[in-house]
Design a protein around this motif. Structure first.
Motif, short mmCIF file in Angstrom:
data_model
loop_
_atom_site.label_atom_id
_atom_site.label_comp_id
_atom_site.label_asym_id
_atom_site.label_seq_id
_atom_site.Cartn_x
_atom_site.Cartn_y
_atom_site.Cartn_z
N GLU A 195 1.82 5.58 -2.86
CA GLU A 195 0.61 4.52 -2.81
C GLU A 195 -0.46 4.98 -1.87
OE1 GLU A 195 0.32 0.02 -0.98
OE2 GLU A 195 1.91 0.79 -1.55
N ASN A 196 0.01 5.44 -0.65
CA ASN A 196 -1.16 5.96 0.19
C ASN A 196 -2.00 6.84 -0.19
OD1 ASN A 196 -0.61 4.14 2.11
ND2 ASN A 196 1.02 5.17 3.23
N LYS A 197 -1.43 8.09 -1.09
CA LYS A 197 -2.31 9.07 -1.52
C LYS A 197 -3.31 8.35 -2.61
CE LYS A 197 -3.04 13.49 -1.75
NZ LYS A 197 -2.25 14.47 -2.12
N LEU A 198 -2.71 7.77 -3.53
CA LEU A 198 -3.73 7.01 -4.79
C LEU A 198 -4.72 6.15 -4.15
CD1 LEU A 198 -0.88 5.84 -7.04
CD2 LEU A 198 -2.65 7.53 -7.53
N LEU A 199 -4.64 5.37 -3.02
CA LEU A 199 -5.48 4.61 -2.29
C LEU A 199 -6.69 5.62 -1.67
CD1 LEU A 199 -3.44 1.96 -0.57
CD2 LEU A 199 -5.08 1.54 -2.41
N LYS A 200 -5.92 6.92 -1.34
CA LYS A 200 -7.15 7.57 -0.75
C LYS A 200 -7.91 8.66 -1.70
CE LYS A 200 -6.79 11.99 2.32
NZ LYS A 200 -6.24 12.90 3.46
N VAL A 201 -7.37 8.97 -2.67
CA VAL A 201 -8.12 9.83 -3.53
C VAL A 201 -8.51 9.31 -4.88
CG1 VAL A 201 -6.18 11.79 -3.16
CG2 VAL A 201 -5.92 10.57 -4.97
N VAL A 202 -8.23 7.88 -5.27
CA VAL A 202 -8.67 7.47 -6.41
C VAL A 202 -10.16 6.80 -6.01
CG1 VAL A 202 -8.62 5.41 -8.02
CG2 VAL A 202 -6.56 6.70 -7.52
N PRO A 203 -11.32 7.14 -6.77
CA PRO A 203 -12.64 6.48 -6.62
C PRO A 203 -12.61 4.98 -6.55
CG PRO A 203 -12.70 8.67 -7.78
CD PRO A 203 -11.12 8.09 -7.67
N ALA A 204 -13.35 4.41 -5.81
CA ALA A 204 -13.23 3.00 -5.95
C ALA A 204 -13.57 2.28 -7.26
CB ALA A 204 -14.45 2.24 -4.78
N THR A 257 1.96 14.91 -12.84
CA THR A 257 0.57 15.35 -13.23
C THR A 257 0.05 16.05 -11.98
OG1 THR A 257 -0.32 13.16 -12.63
CG2 THR A 257 0.21 13.22 -14.85
N GLY A 258 0.47 15.84 -10.82
CA GLY A 258 -0.31 16.16 -9.66
C GLY A 258 -1.27 15.36 -9.21
N LEU A 259 -1.45 13.96 -9.84
CA LEU A 259 -2.57 13.01 -9.38
C LEU A 259 -2.36 12.78 -7.99
CD1 LEU A 259 -5.13 11.67 -10.57
CD2 LEU A 259 -3.33 9.79 -11.02
N ALA A 260 -1.21 12.53 -7.46
CA ALA A 260 -1.01 12.08 -6.06
C ALA A 260 0.50 12.21 -6.04
CB ALA A 260 -1.54 10.38 -5.94
N PRO A 261 0.58 13.23 -5.41
CA PRO A 261 2.38 13.58 -5.31
C PRO A 261 2.78 13.09 -3.88
CG PRO A 261 0.89 15.56 -4.87
CD PRO A 261 0.07 14.57 -5.54
N GLY A 262 3.97 12.65 -3.74
CA GLY A 262 4.46 11.79 -2.51
C GLY A 262 6.06 11.92 -2.70
N LYS A 263 6.78 11.92 -1.68
CA LYS A 263 8.11 11.88 -1.53
C LYS A 263 8.73 10.50 -1.62
CE LYS A 263 8.42 15.94 1.56
NZ LYS A 263 8.62 16.36 2.91
N ASN A 264 7.92 9.53 -1.53
CA ASN A 264 8.54 8.02 -1.77
C ASN A 264 7.29 7.37 -2.20
OD1 ASN A 264 7.19 7.11 0.52
ND2 ASN A 264 8.64 8.37 1.71
N VAL A 265 7.43 6.02 -2.84
CA VAL A 265 6.59 5.14 -3.07
C VAL A 265 5.53 5.08 -2.12
CG1 VAL A 265 8.18 4.10 -4.94
CG2 VAL A 265 8.04 2.85 -2.66
#
Length: 211
Positions: A160-169, A148-156
């Motif tokens: 995880e770190n991208k989601l924790l950074k970009v997902v509002p509290a 989706t492009g929500l939180a791209p990353g090369k590994n899990v």
């Protein structure tokens, strides 16, 4: 993907399922811990079939220890890797009894010290049993976040770190359930059901399908 679009995606997922939870059957933090350990490389449906028979008989560390490894195997032998999982569950129960007063510890470090428990399992227990804003990235979340492009990353861990950074509290406690369910039933691996997807217009996947 910009933050406004991310928020719209999460709002739609929340509107569609305001109170998401795991599809594993459990009624206590201990039952959840055991179910998640058993779920590695297995389906939730398969784990539930086994634990629906196991937990009425043994749903405490002491009761499972009383079964012993061979007794436990009889209940979980339909699950993949059941031999290794039985050994890990018994070792975990010993540690819970001897070091944690038979309770599941609300600590990442203590959880990850248990046999058969890695970062993903610890995240599931902390989130689902204790309400921590952790995100357990499995194959579904990894796929949905990248596709989706929500939180791209090369590994899990990157995802995880991208989601924790970009997902509002306001979404963090529930986001991992929304993404797992979305990946399991809509954004499936081989042929995503884009035509039935409630976030299709916000998704940045290029090769969308009509189904």
């Amino acid at each position: 993907m910009n933050q406004s679009k991310r928020k719209q995606i999460l709002q739609r997922l929340r509107d569609d399922n305001p109170h998401p939870t795991t599809e594993l059957n459990y009624s206590s933090p201990f039952e959840l811990l055991i179910a998640v350990i058993l779920s590695a490389q297995a389906t939730d449906v398969g784990v539930n079939k086994a634990t629906d028979k196991l937990f009425p008989v043994a749903n405490t560390p002491e009761a499972i220890l009383a079964l012993g490894v061979d007794g436990l195997k009889e209940y979980i032998k339909t699950i993949g890797l059941f031999n290794a999982k039985a050994e890990n569950v018994i070792k975990t129960c010993h540690i819970l009894v001897n070091q944690h007063g038979s309770a599941v510890p609300e600590s990442r470090e203590a959880l990850e010290a248990l046999p058969g428990v890695g970062r993903k399992t610890a995240n599931v227990v902390l989130n689902t049993a204790f309400g921590w804003p952790t995100i357990a990235v499995d194959t579904h979340i990894f796929r949905v976040s990248n596709r989706t492009g929500l939180a791209p990353g090369k590994n899990v861990l990157e995802v995880e770190n991208k989601l924790l950074k970009v997902v509002p509290a306001e979404f963090k406690v529930d986001v991992h359930h929304w993404l797992i369910l979305h990946g399991r039933y809509v954004c499936v691996a081989r042929k995503p059901r884009c035509g039935a997807c409630l976030i299709e217009d916000l998704c940045e996947f290029r090769d969308k399908t009509e189904t």
